[in-house]
Design an enzyme around this catalytic site. Sequence first.
Site, short mmCIF file in Angstrom:
data_model
loop_
_atom_site.label_atom_id
_atom_site.label_comp_id
_atom_site.label_asym_id
_atom_site.label_seq_id
_atom_site.Cartn_x
_atom_site.Cartn_y
_atom_site.Cartn_z
N SER A 15 2.33 -5.57 -7.10
CA SER A 15 3.78 -5.41 -7.21
C SER A 15 4.56 -6.71 -6.98
O SER A 15 5.53 -6.97 -7.71
CB SER A 15 4.28 -4.31 -6.27
OG SER A 15 3.82 -3.06 -6.71
N THR A 60 3.53 2.68 -1.03
CA THR A 60 2.24 3.11 -1.57
C THR A 60 1.38 3.70 -0.46
O THR A 60 1.86 3.95 0.65
CB THR A 60 1.57 1.97 -2.38
OG1 THR A 60 0.44 2.52 -3.08
CG2 THR A 60 1.11 0.81 -1.52
N LYS A 64 3.35 7.61 1.17
CA LYS A 64 4.25 8.23 0.19
C LYS A 64 4.82 9.58 0.64
O LYS A 64 5.93 9.93 0.25
CB LYS A 64 3.53 8.40 -1.15
CG LYS A 64 3.33 7.08 -1.88
CD LYS A 64 2.74 7.32 -3.26
CE LYS A 64 2.66 6.01 -4.02
NZ LYS A 64 2.26 6.18 -5.41
N ASP A 101 6.48 7.22 -10.43
CA ASP A 101 5.09 7.20 -10.94
C ASP A 101 4.94 7.98 -12.24
O ASP A 101 4.25 7.54 -13.17
CB ASP A 101 4.12 7.74 -9.89
CG ASP A 101 3.88 6.74 -8.76
OD1 ASP A 101 3.94 5.53 -9.01
OD2 ASP A 101 3.64 7.19 -7.61
N ALA A 127 -6.67 15.74 -8.66
CA ALA A 127 -5.62 16.59 -8.08
C ALA A 127 -4.93 15.89 -6.90
O ALA A 127 -4.47 16.52 -5.96
CB ALA A 127 -6.23 17.93 -7.63
N GLY A 128 -4.83 14.57 -6.99
CA GLY A 128 -4.10 13.81 -5.97
C GLY A 128 -2.67 13.57 -6.40
O GLY A 128 -2.16 14.24 -7.30
N GLY A 129 -2.04 12.58 -5.78
CA GLY A 129 -0.64 12.27 -6.09
C GLY A 129 -0.43 11.88 -7.54
O GLY A 129 0.56 12.28 -8.17
N ILE A 216 -5.94 5.97 -15.60
CA ILE A 216 -4.93 5.27 -14.80
C ILE A 216 -5.56 4.20 -13.89
O ILE A 216 -4.86 3.42 -13.28
CB ILE A 216 -4.02 6.22 -13.99
CG1 ILE A 216 -4.76 6.82 -12.81
CG2 ILE A 216 -3.41 7.29 -14.87
CD1 ILE A 216 -3.80 7.20 -11.69
N TYR A 218 -6.99 0.68 -13.18
CA TYR A 218 -6.81 -0.59 -13.90
C TYR A 218 -7.75 -1.68 -13.39
O TYR A 218 -7.69 -2.83 -13.82
CB TYR A 218 -5.35 -1.06 -13.84
CG TYR A 218 -4.80 -1.29 -12.47
CD1 TYR A 218 -4.01 -0.32 -11.87
CD2 TYR A 218 -5.08 -2.47 -11.78
CE1 TYR A 218 -3.52 -0.52 -10.60
CE2 TYR A 218 -4.58 -2.66 -10.51
CZ TYR A 218 -3.80 -1.69 -9.92
OH TYR A 218 -3.31 -1.88 -8.65
N GLY A 239 -4.73 1.59 -17.35
CA GLY A 239 -3.86 1.95 -16.24
C GLY A 239 -2.82 0.92 -15.83
O GLY A 239 -1.94 1.20 -15.02
O1 SKM Z 1 3.69 3.93 -6.90
C1 SKM Z 1 3.18 2.61 -6.89
C2 SKM Z 1 3.92 1.78 -5.86
O2 SKM Z 1 5.29 1.73 -6.16
C3 SKM Z 1 3.37 0.35 -5.81
C4 SKM Z 1 1.91 0.25 -5.91
C5 SKM Z 1 1.28 -1.02 -5.58
O3 SKM Z 1 2.00 -1.99 -5.30
O4 SKM Z 1 0.04 -1.10 -5.57
C6 SKM Z 1 1.13 1.29 -6.37
C7 SKM Z 1 1.68 2.65 -6.65
O5 SKM Z 1 1.41 3.49 -5.55
#
Ligand code: SKM
Length: 273
Positions: A15, A60, A64, A101, A127-129, A216, A218, A239
């Site tokens: 991020s 994250t 969450k 997300d 079945a997670g977030g 998803i 990556y 992803g």
């Molecule tokens: O939802 C995203 C989160 O906003 C940022 C993130 C990250 O920086 O690895 C991963 C996801 O959980």
Amino acid sequence: EKAAVIGHPISQSLSPLIHNHWMEQKGIDGCYEAHDVPVGGLEAFIEKAKAAGLSGFNVTVPHKTDILPFMDKVAPLARQMGAVNTVRIEADGTLTGFNTDGIGLITHLRNTVPGWPRDLPALILGAGGAARAAVLGLLNESLPVLMITNRTREKAEIIAKEVGRGRLTVVDWEDRHGAVAASGLVINTTTLGMVGQPELELDLALATRDTVIYDIVYKPLETGLLKAARQRSLRTVDGLGMLVHQGAAAFKVWFGHDVGFDEALRKKLETMI
Ligand code: SKM
């Protein structure tokens, strides 16, 4: 302008690279930093963030859900998800929680395969977030029928009950290969196939020619699942775009700018994976 991402661990997060790229691009004088916040450290971080004048922050794993009670307002989608990944801090210190997300997942899908077969069911693995994000995102896209399958069936049943709106059918994990045959879109939201994890075993032999395979994960960018799909000439979605587009939606919440997944950003990210 300042923003951040919090998690534990957090050093793996891409991020900061993504958001700092956009800040530079938009000529915003500021920075986006990663903070390692352990369990139990949310309150202290929030105080620090307010004092430092942050516009907001991403959240994250593992925070969450735990962040919810600290919010003054929670957007409907985040409420339905039971999870917040984006927090906006108003000038008066008020906190609003969002979840971007699902939007990220759908935006990436739309951009990558504009013509995905919407008349066929979508099959969600896990079945997670992230599975919740996929279900809510796809229901908002008015997809007729969704299927979900998970190694622990009960977790899938909870999602069906809580957010499925009567349109989400639970399939036994053992029956997942057959479910592929009926699906126009298959999304892996499990960690299977990620570096250090076992491969996801999914037989694509029965997939129709138009079926889209979305992973998803990556890391690696091309998972075993996507490689198998490519070898069968199926369309694939990796992803990385979901991560970028959930970030873009957060960037819009904080700074009001529309940003996207440009080539320069993809190049920067690919060297980090
Ligand atoms: O939802 C995203 C989160 O906003 C940022 C993130 C990250 O920086 O690895 C991963 C996801 O959980």
